[in-house]
Design a protein around this motif. Structure first.
Motif, PDB file in Angstrom:
ATOM      1  N   THR A 169      20.411 -16.327 -10.061  1.00  0.00           N
ATOM      2  CA  THR A 169      19.188 -16.234  -9.258  1.00  0.00           C
ATOM      3  C   THR A 169      19.250 -17.181  -8.069  1.00  0.00           C
ATOM      4  N   ALA A 170      19.663 -18.428  -8.319  1.00  0.00           N
ATOM      5  CA  ALA A 170      19.754 -19.409  -7.237  1.00  0.00           C
ATOM      6  C   ALA A 170      20.810 -18.995  -6.210  1.00  0.00           C
ATOM      7  N   ALA A 171      21.945 -18.508  -6.676  1.00  0.00           N
ATOM      8  CA  ALA A 171      23.014 -18.075  -5.758  1.00  0.00           C
ATOM      9  C   ALA A 171      22.547 -16.893  -4.916  1.00  0.00           C
ATOM     10  N   ARG A 172      21.854 -15.949  -5.537  1.00  0.00           N
ATOM     11  CA  ARG A 172      21.354 -14.789  -4.780  1.00  0.00           C
ATOM     12  C   ARG A 172      20.354 -15.204  -3.715  1.00  0.00           C
ATOM     13  N   SER A 173      19.509 -16.186  -4.020  1.00  0.00           N
ATOM     14  CA  SER A 173      18.488 -16.615  -3.065  1.00  0.00           C
ATOM     15  C   SER A 173      19.102 -17.266  -1.825  1.00  0.00           C
ATOM     16  N   MET A 174      20.321 -17.762  -1.940  1.00  0.00           N
ATOM     17  CA  MET A 174      20.989 -18.381  -0.799  1.00  0.00           C
ATOM     18  C   MET A 174      21.457 -17.347   0.226  1.00  0.00           C
ATOM     19  N   GLU A 175      21.689 -16.109  -0.214  1.00  0.00           N
ATOM     20  CA  GLU A 175      22.155 -15.034   0.669  1.00  0.00           C
ATOM     21  C   GLU A 175      23.359 -15.468   1.503  1.00  0.00           C
ATOM     22  N   ALA A 176      24.344 -16.068   0.824  1.00  0.00           N
ATOM     23  CA  ALA A 176      25.528 -16.583   1.511  1.00  0.00           C
ATOM     24  C   ALA A 176      26.771 -15.746   1.249  1.00  0.00           C
ATOM     25  N   GLY A 177      26.624 -14.635   0.511  1.00  0.00           N
ATOM     26  CA  GLY A 177      27.761 -13.782   0.190  1.00  0.00           C
ATOM     27  C   GLY A 177      27.454 -12.937  -1.031  1.00  0.00           C
ATOM     28  N   GLY A 178      28.497 -12.525  -1.741  1.00  0.00           N
ATOM     29  CA  GLY A 178      28.320 -11.698  -2.925  1.00  0.00           C
ATOM     30  C   GLY A 178      28.062 -12.525  -4.171  1.00  0.00           C
ATOM     31  N   VAL A 179      27.177 -12.000  -5.027  1.00  0.00           N
ATOM     32  CA  VAL A 179      26.868 -12.663  -6.298  1.00  0.00           C
ATOM     33  C   VAL A 179      26.833 -11.605  -7.395  1.00  0.00           C
ATOM     34  N   GLY A 180      27.677 -11.786  -8.396  1.00  0.00           N
ATOM     35  CA  GLY A 180      27.698 -10.885  -9.545  1.00  0.00           C
ATOM     36  C   GLY A 180      27.339 -11.647 -10.809  1.00  0.00           C
ATOM     37  N   TYR A 181      26.482 -11.068 -11.625  1.00  0.00           N
ATOM     38  CA  TYR A 181      25.998 -11.703 -12.859  1.00  0.00           C
ATOM     39  C   TYR A 181      26.648 -11.014 -14.048  1.00  0.00           C
ATOM     40  N   TYR A 182      27.410 -11.777 -14.838  1.00  0.00           N
ATOM     41  CA  TYR A 182      28.149 -11.238 -15.982  1.00  0.00           C
ATOM     42  C   TYR A 182      27.780 -11.986 -17.261  1.00  0.00           C
ATOM     43  N   PRO A 183      26.607 -11.684 -17.827  1.00  0.00           N
ATOM     44  CA  PRO A 183      26.176 -12.423 -19.023  1.00  0.00           C
ATOM     45  C   PRO A 183      27.094 -12.230 -20.228  1.00  0.00           C
ATOM     46  N   ARG A 184      27.664 -11.046 -20.394  1.00  0.00           N
ATOM     47  CA  ARG A 184      28.569 -10.821 -21.534  1.00  0.00           C
ATOM     48  C   ARG A 184      29.843 -11.641 -21.416  1.00  0.00           C
ATOM     49  N   SER A 185      30.339 -11.784 -20.207  1.00  0.00           N
ATOM     50  CA  SER A 185      31.567 -12.540 -19.987  1.00  0.00           C
ATOM     51  C   SER A 185      31.301 -14.030 -19.803  1.00  0.00           C
ATOM     52  N   GLY A 186      30.051 -14.394 -19.553  1.00  0.00           N
ATOM     53  CA  GLY A 186      29.674 -15.800 -19.462  1.00  0.00           C
ATOM     54  C   GLY A 186      29.969 -16.472 -18.138  1.00  0.00           C
ATOM     55  N   PHE A 187      29.837 -15.734 -17.018  1.00  0.00           N
ATOM     56  CA  PHE A 187      30.046 -16.358 -15.720  1.00  0.00           C
ATOM     57  C   PHE A 187      29.263 -15.641 -14.632  1.00  0.00           C
ATOM     58  N   VAL A 188      29.191 -16.323 -13.484  1.00  0.00           N
ATOM     59  CA  VAL A 188      28.616 -15.751 -12.266  1.00  0.00           C
ATOM     60  C   VAL A 188      29.727 -15.725 -11.225  1.00  0.00           C
ATOM     61  N   HIS A 189      29.906 -14.574 -10.594  1.00  0.00           N
ATOM     62  CA  HIS A 189      30.877 -14.418  -9.512  1.00  0.00           C
ATOM     63  C   HIS A 189      30.172 -14.769  -8.210  1.00  0.00           C
ATOM     64  N   ILE A 190      30.821 -15.605  -7.392  1.00  0.00           N
ATOM     65  CA  ILE A 190      30.279 -15.994  -6.089  1.00  0.00           C
ATOM     66  C   ILE A 190      31.388 -15.832  -5.061  1.00  0.00           C
ATOM     67  N   ASP A 191      31.065 -15.186  -3.938  1.00  0.00           N
ATOM     68  CA  ASP A 191      32.066 -15.070  -2.874  1.00  0.00           C
ATOM     69  C   ASP A 191      31.421 -15.222  -1.510  1.00  0.00           C
ATOM     70  N   THR A 192      32.254 -15.376  -0.493  1.00  0.00           N
ATOM     71  CA  THR A 192      31.764 -15.535   0.879  1.00  0.00           C
ATOM     72  C   THR A 192      31.956 -14.247   1.683  1.00  0.00           C
ATOM     73  N   GLY A 193      31.983 -13.128   1.002  1.00  0.00           N
ATOM     74  CA  GLY A 193      32.010 -11.839   1.672  1.00  0.00           C
ATOM     75  C   GLY A 193      30.610 -11.449   2.121  1.00  0.00           C
ATOM     76  N   PRO A 194      30.384 -10.166   2.409  1.00  0.00           N
ATOM     77  CA  PRO A 194      29.046  -9.712   2.806  1.00  0.00           C
ATOM     78  C   PRO A 194      28.015  -9.993   1.706  1.00  0.00           C
ATOM     79  N   VAL A 195      26.779 -10.152   2.106  1.00  0.00           N
ATOM     80  CA  VAL A 195      25.699 -10.395   1.143  1.00  0.00           C
ATOM     81  C   VAL A 195      25.453  -9.128   0.346  1.00  0.00           C
ATOM     82  N   ARG A 196      25.599  -9.231  -0.991  1.00  0.00           N
ATOM     83  CA  ARG A 196      25.357  -8.120  -1.906  1.00  0.00           C
ATOM     84  C   ARG A 196      25.232  -8.710  -3.299  1.00  0.00           C
ATOM     85  N   THR A 197      24.580  -7.993  -4.194  1.00  0.00           N
ATOM     86  CA  THR A 197      24.411  -8.473  -5.564  1.00  0.00           C
ATOM     87  C   THR A 197      24.646  -7.335  -6.535  1.00  0.00           C
ATOM     88  N   TRP A 198      25.028  -7.705  -7.740  1.00  0.00           N
ATOM     89  CA  TRP A 198      25.193  -6.750  -8.826  1.00  0.00           C
ATOM     90  C   TRP A 198      25.054  -7.461 -10.141  1.00  0.00           C
TER      91      TRP A 198
END
Length: 198
Positions: A169-198
């Protein structure tokens, strides 16, 4: 090594984009030039970090190595610290070091500051060579062919003292790139590409 299902909707290469992609890009560029008032302001990443230095603490769970220190001071990134971070985030399977986009470290530093965590980020996956990425693609449909991990622009992380959803949630609010939420795998993906979420 755990490999994250990362950066969906990565930009396509020129051959895959085709005429439709070019026309869409051209239309967007002309619109931006014609109506400058509608062009969005710089992303939230432009907001300054507190203090005159930028610090980061990372723990790579695959190699059990850590970085804790200043990577930016006196108005510039510190080359020695960036090299250490590149090595820490290397593809340990392929024994390859990639050069990281330092803006990703700014995103992580701001995120750590926002979340007020006392723990270092646990790095699940950093840089991936093309070979390691191809292997990850064979294991999972969610791994992009042109992954931002192969460009030194992505990282998969978690914090032991912060809920995963709060990190996303905090990473998405920054709108600084891509943010992927993977609760089953236990991590959040963060990148400096285009702003997008999944």
């Amino acid at each position: 090594m755990l490999l994250g299902n990362d950066d969906r909707a990565a930009p396509m290469n020129g051959r895959e984009t085709g005429r439709r992609g070019f026309l869409t890009f051209a239309a967007a560029a002309l619109t931006a030039l014609a109506v400058p008032a509608l062009v969005p302001a710089a992303p939230a990443l432009a907001a300054p970090l507190a203090g005159g230095v930028r610090r980061l603490t990372l723990h790579n769970i695959n190699t059990n190595e850590q970085f804790s220190g200043v990577y930016w001071a006196d108005g510039a990134y510190r080359p020695d610290a960036l090299k250490k971070l590149d090595v820490l985030l290397r593809d340990h399977r392929a024994k390859q070091v990639g050069r990281y986009d330092p803006r990703l470290f700014d995103v992580l530093a701001r995120l750590h500051q926002t979340l007020d965590s006392d723990e270092p980020f646990r790095v699940i996956c950093g840089y991936r060579s093309r070979r390691t990425n191809a292997m990850a693609r064979r294991r999972s449909r969610g791994v992009a062919k042109e992954s931002y991990h192969t460009r030194g622009m992505a990282i998969d992380v978690m914090l032991p003292d912060v809920e995963l959803k709060a990190i996303a949630t905090a990473a998405r609010s920054m709108e600084a790139g891509g943010v992927g939420y993977y609760p089953r795998s236990g991590f959040v993906h963060i990148d400096t590409g285009p702003v997008r979420t999944w």
